[in-house]
Scaffold this motif. Sequence first.
Motif, PDB file in Angstrom:
ATOM      1  N   ASN A 155      29.077 -42.567  12.418  1.00 43.47           N
ATOM      2  CA  ASN A 155      29.716 -42.610  13.845  1.00 43.47           C
ATOM      3  C   ASN A 155      28.823 -43.321  14.832  1.00 43.47           C
ATOM      4  N   PRO A 156      29.194 -44.504  15.458  1.00 44.69           N
ATOM      5  CA  PRO A 156      28.339 -45.216  16.393  1.00 44.69           C
ATOM      6  C   PRO A 156      28.166 -44.547  17.504  1.00 44.69           C
ATOM      7  N   ALA A 157      28.832 -43.629  18.067  1.00 40.52           N
ATOM      8  CA  ALA A 157      28.423 -42.871  19.271  1.00 40.52           C
ATOM      9  C   ALA A 157      27.281 -41.800  19.242  1.00 40.52           C
ATOM     10  N   VAL A 158      27.195 -41.015  17.977  1.00 47.61           N
ATOM     11  CA  VAL A 158      26.104 -40.135  17.459  1.00 47.61           C
ATOM     12  C   VAL A 158      25.130 -41.148  17.358  1.00 47.61           C
ATOM     13  N   ALA A 159      24.812 -42.323  16.613  1.00 52.13           N
ATOM     14  CA  ALA A 159      24.090 -42.965  16.527  1.00 52.13           C
ATOM     15  C   ALA A 159      23.216 -43.738  17.812  1.00 52.13           C
ATOM     16  N   GLY A 160      24.232 -44.002  18.644  1.00 46.10           N
ATOM     17  CA  GLY A 160      23.872 -44.402  19.974  1.00 46.10           C
ATOM     18  C   GLY A 160      23.270 -43.428  20.942  1.00 46.10           C
ATOM     19  N   VAL A 161      23.713 -42.027  20.815  1.00 50.16           N
ATOM     20  CA  VAL A 161      22.806 -41.271  21.725  1.00 50.16           C
ATOM     21  C   VAL A 161      21.541 -40.882  21.174  1.00 50.16           C
ATOM     22  N   ALA A 162      21.548 -40.761  19.838  1.00 51.92           N
ATOM     23  CA  ALA A 162      20.290 -40.581  19.013  1.00 51.92           C
ATOM     24  C   ALA A 162      19.274 -41.670  19.460  1.00 51.92           C
ATOM     25  N   ALA A 163      19.878 -42.720  19.323  1.00 52.90           N
ATOM     26  CA  ALA A 163      18.871 -44.132  19.507  1.00 52.90           C
ATOM     27  C   ALA A 163      18.367 -44.057  21.092  1.00 52.90           C
ATOM     28  N   SER A 164      18.920 -43.462  21.897  1.00 54.93           N
ATOM     29  CA  SER A 164      18.633 -43.400  23.540  1.00 54.93           C
ATOM     30  C   SER A 164      17.561 -42.417  23.833  1.00 54.93           C
ATOM     31  N   GLY A 165      17.343 -41.571  22.696  1.00 55.58           N
ATOM     32  CA  GLY A 165      16.131 -40.704  23.050  1.00 55.58           C
ATOM     33  C   GLY A 165      16.248 -39.656  23.711  1.00 55.58           C
ATOM     34  N   ILE A 166      17.388 -39.175  24.207  1.00 53.63           N
ATOM     35  CA  ILE A 166      17.909 -38.143  25.078  1.00 53.63           C
ATOM     36  C   ILE A 166      18.291 -37.124  24.163  1.00 53.63           C
ATOM     37  N   ALA A 167      17.956 -35.736  24.505  1.00 53.97           N
ATOM     38  CA  ALA A 167      18.343 -34.461  23.862  1.00 53.97           C
ATOM     39  C   ALA A 167      19.954 -34.519  23.681  1.00 53.97           C
ATOM     40  N   PHE A 168      20.681 -34.009  22.745  1.00 56.54           N
ATOM     41  CA  PHE A 168      21.866 -33.910  22.843  1.00 56.54           C
ATOM     42  C   PHE A 168      22.545 -32.836  21.616  1.00 56.54           C
ATOM     43  N   ARG A 169      23.517 -32.329  21.801  1.00 57.00           N
ATOM     44  CA  ARG A 169      24.400 -31.629  20.766  1.00 57.00           C
ATOM     45  C   ARG A 169      25.539 -32.269  20.317  1.00 57.00           C
ATOM     46  N   VAL A 170      26.109 -32.370  19.236  1.00 57.81           N
ATOM     47  CA  VAL A 170      27.237 -32.746  18.618  1.00 57.81           C
ATOM     48  C   VAL A 170      28.188 -31.662  18.695  1.00 57.81           C
ATOM     49  N   VAL A 171      29.261 -31.647  19.300  1.00 57.65           N
ATOM     50  CA  VAL A 171      30.551 -30.322  19.492  1.00 57.65           C
ATOM     51  C   VAL A 171      31.455 -30.771  18.550  1.00 57.65           C
ATOM     52  N   GLU A 172      31.987 -30.242  17.520  1.00 60.21           N
ATOM     53  CA  GLU A 172      33.264 -30.383  16.932  1.00 60.21           C
ATOM     54  C   GLU A 172      34.288 -29.463  17.450  1.00 60.21           C
ATOM     55  N   HIS A 173      35.292 -29.934  17.480  1.00 61.47           N
ATOM     56  CA  HIS A 173      36.703 -29.041  17.720  1.00 61.47           C
ATOM     57  C   HIS A 173      37.951 -29.751  17.059  1.00 61.47           C
ATOM     58  N   GLY A 174      38.905 -28.859  17.034  1.00 64.45           N
ATOM     59  CA  GLY A 174      40.264 -29.443  16.731  1.00 64.45           C
ATOM     60  C   GLY A 174      40.933 -30.061  17.750  1.00 64.45           C
ATOM     61  N   PRO A 175      42.131 -30.474  17.454  1.00 60.58           N
ATOM     62  CA  PRO A 175      43.003 -31.167  18.714  1.00 60.58           C
ATOM     63  C   PRO A 175      43.163 -30.478  19.883  1.00 60.58           C
ATOM     64  N   VAL A 176      43.096 -31.197  20.898  1.00 62.19           N
ATOM     65  CA  VAL A 176      43.214 -30.389  22.323  1.00 62.19           C
ATOM     66  C   VAL A 176      44.377 -30.985  23.248  1.00 62.19           C
ATOM     67  N   ARG A 177      45.065 -30.240  24.064  1.00 62.02           N
ATOM     68  CA  ARG A 177      45.887 -30.664  24.629  1.00 62.02           C
ATOM     69  C   ARG A 177      45.604 -30.532  26.338  1.00 62.02           C
ATOM     70  N   GLY A 178      45.038 -31.268  26.946  1.00 53.90           N
ATOM     71  CA  GLY A 178      44.934 -31.280  28.367  1.00 53.90           C
ATOM     72  C   GLY A 178      43.552 -30.715  28.667  1.00 53.90           C
ATOM     73  N   PRO A 179      43.028 -30.914  29.894  1.00 54.72           N
ATOM     74  CA  PRO A 179      41.699 -30.546  30.338  1.00 54.72           C
ATOM     75  C   PRO A 179      41.228 -28.989  29.973  1.00 54.72           C
TER      76      PRO A 179
END
Length: 166
Positions: free
Chosen positions: A10-34
């Motif tokens: 996943n290039p997004a996860v690789a990109g945030v990891a390469a930035s050096g900032i702390a992050f968490r990956v959150v997985e969730h199912g389909p969502v409809r709306g805010p």
Amino acid sequence: MPHASDFSDNPAVAGVAASGIAFRVVEHGPVRGPAEAAAARGMAVSDVVKTIVVRLGEGDYRFVLLPLDRVISWPKLRALLGVARMSMPDAATAKDATGFERGTITPFGSSTAWPVIADERIRGREISLGGGRHGVALAVSADAAIAALDATVADISEPEPPSSKG
């Protein structure tokens, strides 16, 4: 809790990891709306940040980061950028410009590092951004993300208008 190594493709996860900032990956199912998106991520709606791609001209785009309960104030954004007009590209053009499908877009790991403009309301909190795939989000410190992305921070939004849906 998923680990970044689980998302090596996943290039997004690789990109945030390469930035050096702390992050968490959150997985969730389909969502409809805010409300569903915020609940799935365990956050307030105002802490879920959407990444919108705007087109200033041929091959000239910007990422705009906004809380999910806000919309772009086009007059404010045009004034900030010093342009008379801009548009939102269709889904295919946005994917060509970023490498991500609409609903998954993030500046982290984009195929092109377009300049980032962040609404001032995201500062000082933990936010979640699109995670490059449907059902994946990146939770980060907004201030760390702003610094890592060298984002311009400004008042560029207005409240989401009330829904006309019954």
